[in-house]
Design an enzyme around this catalytic site. Structure first.
Site, PDB file in Angstrom:
ATOM      1  CB  THR A 128      -0.918   0.012   1.250  1.00 30.88           C
ATOM      2  OG1 THR A 128      -1.432   1.332   1.454  1.00 30.88           O
ATOM      3  CG2 THR A 128      -0.162  -0.372   2.509  1.00 30.88           C
ATOM      4  CE  LYS A 156      -2.016  -4.233   4.045  1.00 27.08           C
ATOM      5  NZ  LYS A 156      -2.323  -5.306   3.076  1.00 27.08           N
TER       6      LYS A 156
HETATM    7  P1  NAP Z   1     -11.356  -4.810   2.400  1.00 24.67           P
HETATM    8  O1  NAP Z   1     -12.544  -4.528   1.525  1.00 24.67           O
HETATM    9  O2  NAP Z   1     -11.332  -4.274   3.772  1.00 24.67           O
HETATM   10  O3  NAP Z   1     -11.169  -6.399   2.459  1.00 24.67           O
HETATM   11  C1  NAP Z   1     -10.339  -7.010   3.401  1.00 24.67           C
HETATM   12  C2  NAP Z   1     -10.582  -8.501   3.371  1.00 24.67           C
HETATM   13  O4  NAP Z   1      -9.704  -9.132   4.315  1.00 24.67           O
HETATM   14  C3  NAP Z   1     -11.995  -8.925   3.748  1.00 24.67           C
HETATM   15  O5  NAP Z   1     -12.383  -9.977   2.905  1.00 24.67           O
HETATM   16  C4  NAP Z   1     -11.824  -9.428   5.170  1.00 24.67           C
HETATM   17  O6  NAP Z   1     -12.788 -10.386   5.541  1.00 24.67           O
HETATM   18  C5  NAP Z   1     -10.460 -10.073   5.054  1.00 24.67           C
HETATM   19  N1  NAP Z   1      -9.827 -10.342   6.343  1.00 24.67           N
HETATM   20  C6  NAP Z   1      -9.693  -9.510   7.409  1.00 24.67           C
HETATM   21  N2  NAP Z   1      -9.044 -10.122   8.409  1.00 24.67           N
HETATM   22  C7  NAP Z   1      -8.755 -11.381   7.974  1.00 24.67           C
HETATM   23  C8  NAP Z   1      -8.107 -12.490   8.559  1.00 24.67           C
HETATM   24  N3  NAP Z   1      -7.623 -12.446   9.811  1.00 24.67           N
HETATM   25  N4  NAP Z   1      -8.003 -13.628   7.831  1.00 24.67           N
HETATM   26  C9  NAP Z   1      -8.484 -13.695   6.588  1.00 24.67           C
HETATM   27  N5  NAP Z   1      -9.121 -12.664   5.965  1.00 24.67           N
HETATM   28  C10 NAP Z   1      -9.243 -11.520   6.660  1.00 24.67           C
HETATM   29  O7  NAP Z   1     -10.020  -4.319   1.667  1.00 24.67           O
HETATM   30  P2  NAP Z   1      -9.746  -4.007   0.111  1.00 24.67           P
HETATM   31  O8  NAP Z   1     -10.003  -2.564  -0.123  1.00 24.67           O
HETATM   32  O9  NAP Z   1     -10.401  -5.040  -0.722  1.00 24.67           O
HETATM   33  O10 NAP Z   1      -8.171  -4.174   0.052  1.00 24.67           O
HETATM   34  C11 NAP Z   1      -7.579  -5.441  -0.274  1.00 24.67           C
HETATM   35  C12 NAP Z   1      -6.152  -5.461   0.205  1.00 24.67           C
HETATM   36  O11 NAP Z   1      -5.413  -4.403  -0.421  1.00 24.67           O
HETATM   37  C13 NAP Z   1      -5.950  -5.242   1.707  1.00 24.67           C
HETATM   38  O12 NAP Z   1      -4.844  -6.008   2.105  1.00 24.67           O
HETATM   39  C14 NAP Z   1      -5.649  -3.757   1.815  1.00 24.67           C
HETATM   40  O13 NAP Z   1      -4.918  -3.494   2.996  1.00 24.67           O
HETATM   41  C15 NAP Z   1      -4.838  -3.563   0.565  1.00 24.67           C
HETATM   42  N6  NAP Z   1      -4.866  -2.215  -0.008  1.00 24.67           N
HETATM   43  C16 NAP Z   1      -6.053  -1.595  -0.263  1.00 24.67           C
HETATM   44  C17 NAP Z   1      -6.062  -0.344  -0.836  1.00 24.67           C
HETATM   45  C18 NAP Z   1      -7.349   0.355  -1.161  1.00 24.67           C
HETATM   46  O14 NAP Z   1      -7.323   1.563  -1.403  1.00 24.67           O
HETATM   47  N7  NAP Z   1      -8.471  -0.341  -1.235  1.00 24.67           N
HETATM   48  C19 NAP Z   1      -4.853   0.289  -1.161  1.00 24.67           C
HETATM   49  C20 NAP Z   1      -3.661  -0.393  -0.934  1.00 24.67           C
HETATM   50  C21 NAP Z   1      -3.667  -1.656  -0.359  1.00 24.67           C
HETATM   51  P3  NAP Z   1     -14.242  -9.933   6.119  1.00 24.67           P
HETATM   52  O15 NAP Z   1     -15.040  -9.553   4.899  1.00 24.67           O
HETATM   53  O16 NAP Z   1     -14.747 -11.139   6.775  1.00 24.67           O
HETATM   54  O17 NAP Z   1     -13.991  -8.791   7.039  1.00 24.67           O
END
Ligand code: NAP
Ligand code: GDP
Length: 324
Positions: A128, A156
């Site tokens: 990120t 991260k």
């Molecule tokens: P998100 O919508 O918050 O999704 C996070 C996912 O992780 C959900 O499916 C959640 O499950 C799951 N999770 C949480 N704790 C867990 C655990 N202990 N074991 C297994 N699964 C777990 O995030 P996103 O926006 O899709 O982002 C995806 C990834 O990219 C993340 O790693 C985030 O940090 C990274 N990222 C995101 C952005 C952005 O702008 N969106 C930018 C850079 C990096 P539940 O549905 O059950 O909660």
């Protein structure tokens, strides 16, 4: 179309997990996802994209390496996308240890599981722009030094370096995507874009009148999640694993993003936005601006969606949901 390939996604129920599942299914992959058991319904995003029956869900948790080994064995994955995380910066000050366990140690768990079960599998880590934090260059690229500003960013960073280290130590095809903020109608409601578009829709429909926000002078490089998951897939199709910044190269204040959202329905944000200390952070990332030049030249990837198009799409989706 059946590509014969199998993918395993952690975080399959999240925003990116849903879009990536759809993309891989369209490409003919067998898609499995690690489902962290919750008491509430977490399959709504997969349902919204009409693919909840097409993804093979395997119970597991990133903090439990035995469940990851099992998921890798059951799925027979050739490609592993580690998207699971405690992904909200704001919560990471309230849950710093849990954030470190999931977003830091959890990455080592899945890398170790891949090394044990199938070291030839290709691995993607969801890194990120928050790792840049207190920015050390006006435009951040793969060579910019990191300076995280939250427990999320710190955790991260561990995941990022663990990925690089498994590539260098074990020769694994492990890539880290340094993605800048990306949003969509499937974005969690706690993030500022979706909080704004949901409020705009509520205010337009007469269901609310005010929107409480924190630091609206912060600037972010916002793109569309649907575009960004294509970059994840492209990284794993390369001969050699590497790290890539994925961004639009445009930065905008939260204030201007509000203006775009409110004006989409003919409202003025000045009449509705209230600044509320409660949403200020102990340490802020003031500005992020990514340089996606390497992704463009090496992967042939470019963002396709402007911020105006993205915010309009999100406001329309929230209006539809509330009317429905
Ligand atoms: P998100 O919508 O918050 O999704 C996070 C996912 O992780 C959900 O499916 C959640 O499950 C799951 N999770 C949480 N704790 C867990 C655990 N202990 N074991 C297994 N699964 C777990 O995030 P996103 O926006 O899709 O982002 C995806 C990834 O990219 C993340 O790693 C985030 O940090 C990274 N990222 C995101 C952005 C952005 O702008 N969106 C930018 C850079 C990096 P539940 O549905 O059950 O909660
Ligand atoms: P982040 O970049 O991963 O922290 O994504 P967010 O969408 O949570 O926050 C983006 C920026 O918006 C940060 O600088 C926040 O401080 C700022 N912001 C201002 N008001 C709010 C708010 O009410 N909620 C959130 N989530 N962020 C806000």
């Amino acid at each position: 179309m059946n590509s014969g390939k199998s993918a395993l996604i952690t975080g399959v129920t999240g925003q990116d997990g849903a879009y990536l599942s759809k993309l891989l299914l369209e490409k003919g992959y067998r898609v499995s996802g690690v489902l962290a058991r919750r008491s509430t319904d977490t399959l709504w995003r997969l349902r919204e994209l009409g693919i909840d029956k097409d993804v093979n869900l395997i119970d597991g948790d990133i903090t439990d390496i035995s469940s990851l080994i099992r998921a890798l064995q059951i799925s027979g994955a050739d490609e592993v996308y580690n998207l699971g995380a405690q992904s909200f910066v704001g919560s990471s000050w309230q849950q710093p240890v849990l954030t470190a366990q999931i977003d830091g140690v959890g990455v080592v768990n899945i890398l170790e599981a891949v090394r044990i079960v199938n070291p030839a599998a290709r691995f993607y880590q969801a890194s990120t722009s928050e790792m840049f934090g207190l920015i050390q260059a006006e435009m951040q690229d793969e060579k910019t030094p990191f300076y995280p500003r939250s427990p999320y960013g710190v955790a991260k960073l561990m995941g990022h370096w663990a990925t690089v280290n498994y590539r260098e130590s074990h020769g694994m095809h492990a890539s880290s995507g340094i993605l800048f903020n990306h949003e969509s109608p499937l974005r969690g409601i706690e993030f500022v874009t979706r909080k704004v578009t949901d409020s705009v829709a509520r205010i337009k429909l007469g269901l609310a009148s005010k929107l409480h926000l924190g630091n609206i002078d912060a600037k972010r490089d916002w793109g569309f999640a649907g575009d960004y998951v294509e970059a994840m897939w492209l990284m794993l199709q390369q001969e050699v694993a590497d790290d890539y910044v994925i961004a639009t190269g445009v930065t905008t204040t939260v204030r201007d993003m509000c203006q775009i959202a409110f004006s989409h329905v003919g409202l003025n944000y000045h009449d509705h936005v209230v600044i509320d200390e409660k949403f200020m952070r102990p340490a802020e990332v003031d500005v992020l601006l990514g340089n996606p030049a390497k992704a463009e030249s090496a992967l042939g990837w470019k963002p396709k969606t402007s911020l105006d198009q993205l915010i309009s799409m999100m406001v329309e989706a929230d209006l539809r949901r509330l009317r429905g």
